[in-house]
Scaffold this motif. Structure first.
Motif, PDB file in Angstrom:
ATOM      1  N   ALA A 181       0.841  -1.194   0.000  1.00 46.87           N
ATOM      2  CA  ALA A 181       0.000   0.000   0.000  1.00 46.87           C
ATOM      3  C   ALA A 181       0.873   1.239   0.000  1.00 46.87           C
ATOM      4  O   ALA A 181       2.051   1.184   0.348  1.00 46.87           O
ATOM      5  CB  ALA A 181      -0.925  -0.004   1.219  1.00 46.87           C
ATOM      6  N   LYS A 182       0.261   2.351  -0.405  1.00 42.85           N
ATOM      7  CA  LYS A 182       0.931   3.651  -0.355  1.00 42.85           C
ATOM      8  C   LYS A 182       0.001   4.592   0.399  1.00 42.85           C
ATOM      9  O   LYS A 182      -1.201   4.645   0.106  1.00 42.85           O
ATOM     10  CB  LYS A 182       1.219   4.169  -1.757  1.00 42.85           C
ATOM     11  N   ILE A 183       0.574   5.323   1.350  1.00 37.60           N
ATOM     12  CA  ILE A 183      -0.235   6.195   2.198  1.00 37.60           C
ATOM     13  C   ILE A 183       0.453   7.539   2.405  1.00 37.60           C
ATOM     14  O   ILE A 183       1.651   7.685   2.205  1.00 37.60           O
ATOM     15  CB  ILE A 183      -0.509   5.548   3.583  1.00 37.60           C
ATOM     16  N   ILE A 184      -0.344   8.494   2.824  1.00 37.36           N
ATOM     17  CA  ILE A 184       0.162   9.758   3.377  1.00 37.36           C
ATOM     18  C   ILE A 184      -0.137   9.675   4.864  1.00 37.36           C
ATOM     19  O   ILE A 184      -1.264   9.341   5.265  1.00 37.36           O
ATOM     20  CB  ILE A 184      -0.573  10.986   2.779  1.00 37.36           C
ATOM     21  N   ALA A 185       0.871   9.921   5.671  1.00 33.39           N
ATOM     22  CA  ALA A 185       0.684   9.869   7.129  1.00 33.39           C
ATOM     23  C   ALA A 185       1.268  11.119   7.760  1.00 33.39           C
ATOM     24  O   ALA A 185       2.335  11.586   7.336  1.00 33.39           O
ATOM     25  CB  ALA A 185       1.347   8.630   7.711  1.00 33.39           C
ATOM     26  N   THR A 186       0.578  11.645   8.742  1.00 25.94           N
ATOM     27  CA  THR A 186       1.101  12.754   9.518  1.00 25.94           C
ATOM     28  C   THR A 186       1.153  12.297  10.957  1.00 25.94           C
ATOM     29  O   THR A 186       0.172  11.803  11.515  1.00 25.94           O
ATOM     30  CB  THR A 186       0.197  14.004   9.381  1.00 25.94           C
TER      31      THR A 186
END
Length: 191
Positions: A181-186
């Motif tokens: 998977a590919k995600i944006i995380a903060t």
């Protein structure tokens, strides 16, 4: 990743500049001296939780391990300029590179949040360990299917889904299938 960008090298440099021994850092961060030595010598791929504990114990932001710039203005990250900055793992075998992190604001100093683009490699989730640390996390799924175990609940997130949670609760983020998977995380970790 250049040698001077290695997280272990930076941790060791900061620790030594503050005249803190490995034993003192281990005590302050509630990690073992063996873990500290392995991280500083880049012998194992740590998860985010110990890095946050080390940052707190050293009195620095998590981002200190990832960047050197002093830009106080806005930080713009271009699609083709993303630089891989860190590998982490929640796997029992600490040499496994489970996640590939690309920091999205390395040039922004004094930030309170750490935004990342993360490639999550498919791995047998039976070998992964839950983690917990102070702060909060927000995740948005760009591609693939994500499994988030949060306490006793399991959430399956698909492209376009997101989750926001308190990181103090034991959690695990991994690919839900063999595609990754590919995600944006903060990540927000209080100083």
């Amino acid at each position: 990743m250049a040698d001077d960008k290695n997280i272990g090298t930076k941790i060791k440099s900061i620790r030594e500049s503050k005249q803190i021994t490995v034993e003192e850092l281990a005590e302050r961060s509630q990690l073992s001296t063996e873990q500290i030595n392995n991280i500083e010598n880049d012998m194992n791929v740590p998860s985010l939780a110990p890095l946050i504990k080390i940052a707190r114990a050293l009195g620095v932001r998590l981002g200190t391990f990832l960047d050197d710039d002093e830009n106080l203005g806005p930080a713009v990250s271009r699609k083709n300029e993303a630089v891989e900055t860190i590998h982490t793992s929640n796997a029992e075998e600490k040499t496994v590179k489970h996640n590939n992190f690309f920091t999205l604001a390395p040039q922004k100093s004094g930030r309170s949040m750490e935004p990342f683009f993360i490639e999550i490699n498919a791995i047998d989730d039976g070998t992964l360990e839950m983690s917990a640390h102070e702060g909060e996390e927000f995740i948005y799924v760009l591609e693939g299917t994500l499994k988030v175990i949060y306490g006793k609940e399991t959430y399956i997130l698909n492209e376009g889904d997101s989750i926001y949670y308190d990181s103090i609760v034991s959690h695990l983020v991994c690919a839900a299938d063999e595609k990754g998977a590919k995600i944006i995380a903060t990540v927000y970790a209080p100083a």
